[in-house]
Design an enzyme around this catalytic site. Structure first.
Site, short mmCIF file in Angstrom:
data_model
loop_
_atom_site.label_atom_id
_atom_site.label_comp_id
_atom_site.label_asym_id
_atom_site.label_seq_id
_atom_site.Cartn_x
_atom_site.Cartn_y
_atom_site.Cartn_z
N HIS A 103 2.42 -0.68 4.66
CA HIS A 103 3.83 -0.90 4.94
C HIS A 103 4.04 -1.85 6.11
O HIS A 103 5.10 -2.47 6.23
CB HIS A 103 4.53 0.43 5.20
CG HIS A 103 4.78 1.21 3.96
ND1 HIS A 103 5.93 1.95 3.76
CD2 HIS A 103 4.04 1.36 2.83
CE1 HIS A 103 5.88 2.52 2.57
NE2 HIS A 103 4.73 2.18 1.99
N HIS A 264 -2.47 4.08 -5.00
CA HIS A 264 -2.05 5.40 -5.48
C HIS A 264 -3.23 6.23 -5.97
O HIS A 264 -3.03 7.30 -6.54
CB HIS A 264 -0.99 5.25 -6.57
CG HIS A 264 0.32 4.78 -6.03
ND1 HIS A 264 1.43 4.56 -6.81
CD2 HIS A 264 0.71 4.49 -4.76
CE1 HIS A 264 2.44 4.14 -6.06
NE2 HIS A 264 2.02 4.09 -4.82
#
Length: 741
Positions: A103, A264
């Protein structure tokens, strides 16, 4: 639903700082201002003024004291040292730190080079309070003991990215390398992250297309809403938004699939707080949190407030049964389980399998023996349902080693894209491999020119028949592609001779070809004449030609100056140049040469000049003296006479400022051409000059006028020439990291 959750978290009123990024449909704080109110703040280096570091502090020098192996070991130890105030999911902070790094770096956008991990902007508002960064304040706090231990020898921006990279390696995903070299900012920047600064989570998508200036589909997100477009579980729409958002940061479909599927593989998402209790339980983001929380936001009063009661995005669950180990179970689950739309406890749209087997079940992050069904996001399913993405998910599913390799390369690109060329990298773990997204230039395998050689080349250029204007404009067009945001562009590489730059309208291709042909001839003749291995690159020759033009123009005005010249630039090849990527360096307007492609309205041109100057890392006096000098030198685009306020065009003198500030001239808007002003003699009523809004801003804006008056004053003629020469040299040296470290 995510938008609803975000609003419940008390973030809907959070204002984000505006930007000077120029886009036709971009709303910035300057949209309603008149030209004389042009915002000069991008030219003020407040970070340097706000820095607590000593004036002689040099990160590259401080880094030499860093024990990188011990730092890595300390980071590895930290991963499994769970803290009571924020317990680690599955007993391992690795997935948390991967999200932190991702991020941080994932804000990068190729459009203007803003965002990214360099400078550590995630520590400051607005990024530290974005909904997508919920609870990452705790991740940075977990890193504080390590930062405190190593002090100035490692920057926050390097540490944040290293945390994710070390985490990957500790969980079985071997990275291809890591580079230090990111330096820290000391305040939040003014980047415009979305079309509507007034409302967090507002959409940046119009008619299915992401606004060109942005890399996230909704303000406050890194890329896309995981529930689907604007919170709707639309798999097809999610695929479109994923592709647009990742492409906006320079990622291909293959890299996009590798990153999402690989990322993920680890960790979980958090939405444990019941929907009807979210608003009451979750406090404001860090920039609105009470002072006693000491910079930590999103205080959770539900249950324990952490662990199994953690509230993040609102989605809840893990993707695989081994959330702290690298494998390709994400892809296995994607293709072998049947997914049904459900809601998380917090009310967010997600997907769970209808046919999960015991081996598919996910361990609880904090309660031994408890199992849960795996989950998928709407955006995850898009990787299977979209034909373009499906091609690569199938390929990676069938070839686990290729998946691992492609993720490693994509992760390195994600976390290093905004660092610029490889010459800026430092540290022991730099990969030997070069990548085209690094804008590589070849190493010089020849002897550099001597002072005597330079003098000979200067004379060859003078004798070439090329005019000063041709030489100066070519050098400017080559060097002024530089962007300080992501360190791309500049004169090194001579990419002005390659596609796409050679074909850009602003570079006037036909005229450019004449200059390049002559300079290449000089280069060939010189290189063939040297038996000792000495060579000159076209990149160096272009800059040297510009210097010759400036020196000759100053001489014609009665000033003798010696322009500094530092050889060492090399020539990139077409194979080393990503055409699509380099087209993002093409500017819509360049006020230094009074160029515009017509897409920017006339009243915005002064602000685009400031933006261009900011990208060139110029301050207000440097921008001012360069514009004045370029007008006197008569090097406008397409030989335009706008702003050439001199009776001696081509001579380097201060005539532009003298005549701009002369009250014998009255300025009026042209009734024939938009963006043109006519300078009329007050006594005779006859036209004397024409000018653009960029030209007149130096007499209209109070700060710029103050600087212009200095250069127009009697006795400052030599100062003007000297200051122009310094600013010119600065621009020519942009991107020369090989000599600046």
């Amino acid at each position: 639903m995510l938008k609803k959750i975000v609003t419940a978290l008390g973030m809907s009123g959070m204002l984000l700082a505006s930007s000077n990024a120029i886009a036709e449909d971009t709303t910035t704080k300057n949209d309603n201002l008149s030209p004389q109110s042009v915002d000069l703040s991008p030219l003020r280096n407040l970070n340097k003024l706000d820095s607590p570091m000593d004036k002689d502090y040099n990160y590259h020098q401080a880094f030499k004291k860093l024990d990188t192996e011990q730092l890595k070991k300390d980071m590895q130890d930290l991963l499994t040292q769970s803290q009571d105030w924020w317990p680690a999911d599955f007993g391992n902070y690795g997935p948390f730190f991967i999200r932190l790094s991702w991020h941080d770096a994932g804000t990068y956008r190729i459009y203007d080079g803003r965002g990214g991990a360099n400078r550590g902007q995630q520590r400051f508002s607005p990024l530290n309070s974005w909904p997508d960064n919920v609870n990452l304040d705790k991740a940075r706090q977990l890193l504080w003991p390590i930062k405190q231990k190593y002090g100035d020898a490692v920057s926050w921006s390097d540490l944040i990215v290293l945390a994710g990279t070390v985490s990957l390696e500790s969980m079985g995903m071997k990275p291809i390398g890591f580079a230090f070299g990111r330096e820290d900012d000391w305040q939040g920047d003014d980047t415009n992250w979305g079309l509507s600064p007034e409302e967090i989570m507002s959409s940046n998508v119009r008619d299915g297309k992401l606004a060109p200036a942005y890399a996230a589909t909704q303000m406050g997100l890194i890329y896309v809403n995981p529930e689907g477009p604007d919170g709707k579980p639309d798999i097809k729409g999610a695929a479109s938004e994923i592709r647009q958002a990742f492409r906006a940061m320079g990622m291909t479909d293959k890299e996009t699939v590798a990153l999402i599927a690989g990322g993920h593989t680890f960790g979980k998402t958090h939405g444990a707080v019941p929907e009807d209790k979210v608003k009451q339980a979750i406090g404001p983001a860090p920039d609105k949190a009470p002072i006693e929380q000491q910079g930590l936001g999103w205080h959770n009063s539900y249950g324990t407030g952490n662990g199994d009661d953690t509230m993040g995005s609102g989605l809840e669950g893990s993707w695989t049964s081994t959330p702290t180990f690298w494998n390709h179970d994400f892809l296995h689950n994607l293709y072998n389980l049947d997914w049904k739309k459900t809601l998380s406890p917090a009310g967010a749209h997600q997907w769970t399998p209808t046919n999960a087997k015991p081996e598919n079940m996910v361990p609880d992050a904090h309660k031994p023996g408890v199992k849960h069904k795996p989950i998928m996001f709407t955006t995850d399913l898009a990787l299977k349902e979209d034909d373009g993405f499906n091609k690569y998910t199938q390929e990676f599913y069938n070839n686990p080693e290729e998946f691992k390799e492609e993720f490693a390369k994509a992760w390195f690109k994600l976390t290093h894209r905004d660092m610029g060329p490889k010459s800026r990298y430092i540290g022991p773990w730099i990969p030997e491999q070069n990548f085209i997204w690094q804008d590589p230039v070849p190493a010089a395998d020849y002897k550099q020119v001597s002072t005597q050689d330079i003098a000979q080349l200067e004379q060859d250029i003078i004798n070439s028949g090329l005019t000063n204007q041709q030489l100066i404009k070519t050098a400017w067009d080559s060097a002024s592609t530089y962007r300080k945001t992501d360190y791309r562009g500049g004169s090194n590489g001579a990419r002005i001779a390659l596609a796409p730059e050679k074909d850009w309208q602003m570079n006037e291709p036909a005229k450019l070809e004449v200059v390049l042909t002559k300079l290449k001839e000089i280069q060939t003749n010189f290189n063939n004449s040297k038996a000792d291995g000495t060579k000159v690159s076209l990149a160096d020759l272009i800059v040297l030609g510009g210097n010759v033009g400036v020196e000759q123009a100053a001489k014609q005005a009665g000033y003798n100056i010696q322009m500094p010249f530092v050889p060492g630039r090399t020539d990139a090849t077409q194979a080393q140049t990503d055409i699509e990527s380099f087209n993002y360096l093409k500017t819509k307007s360049d006020g230094f040469i009074n160029y515009t492609d017509g897409s920017v309205s006339a009243d915005k041109l002064p602000q685009t000049l400031v933006e261009k100057a900011s990208m060139l890392d110029l301050n207000i006096p440097e921008m001012t003296v360069l514009v004045g000098g370029m007008r006197a030198l008569d090097v406008n685009y397409d030989n335009s006479q706008k702003g050439v306020l001199t009776t001696t065009p081509g001579q380097l003198n201060n005539s532009f400022f003298v005549n701009l500030l002369d009250m014998s001239t009255q300025w009026k808007k042209s009734d024939k051409k938009d963006g043109e002003y006519i300078g009329i003699d007050r006594k005779t009523g006859k036209q004397k000059w024409t000018a653009s809004p960029v030209d007149l801003i130096f007499g209209s804006n109070s700060e710029l006028k103050a600087v212009a008056q200095v250069y127009a004053e009697n006795g400052n003629e030599q100062k003007f020439v000297n200051d122009f020469a310094k600013a010119w040299h600065k621009v020519m040296m942009l991107g020369r990291f090989d000599v600046q470290q």
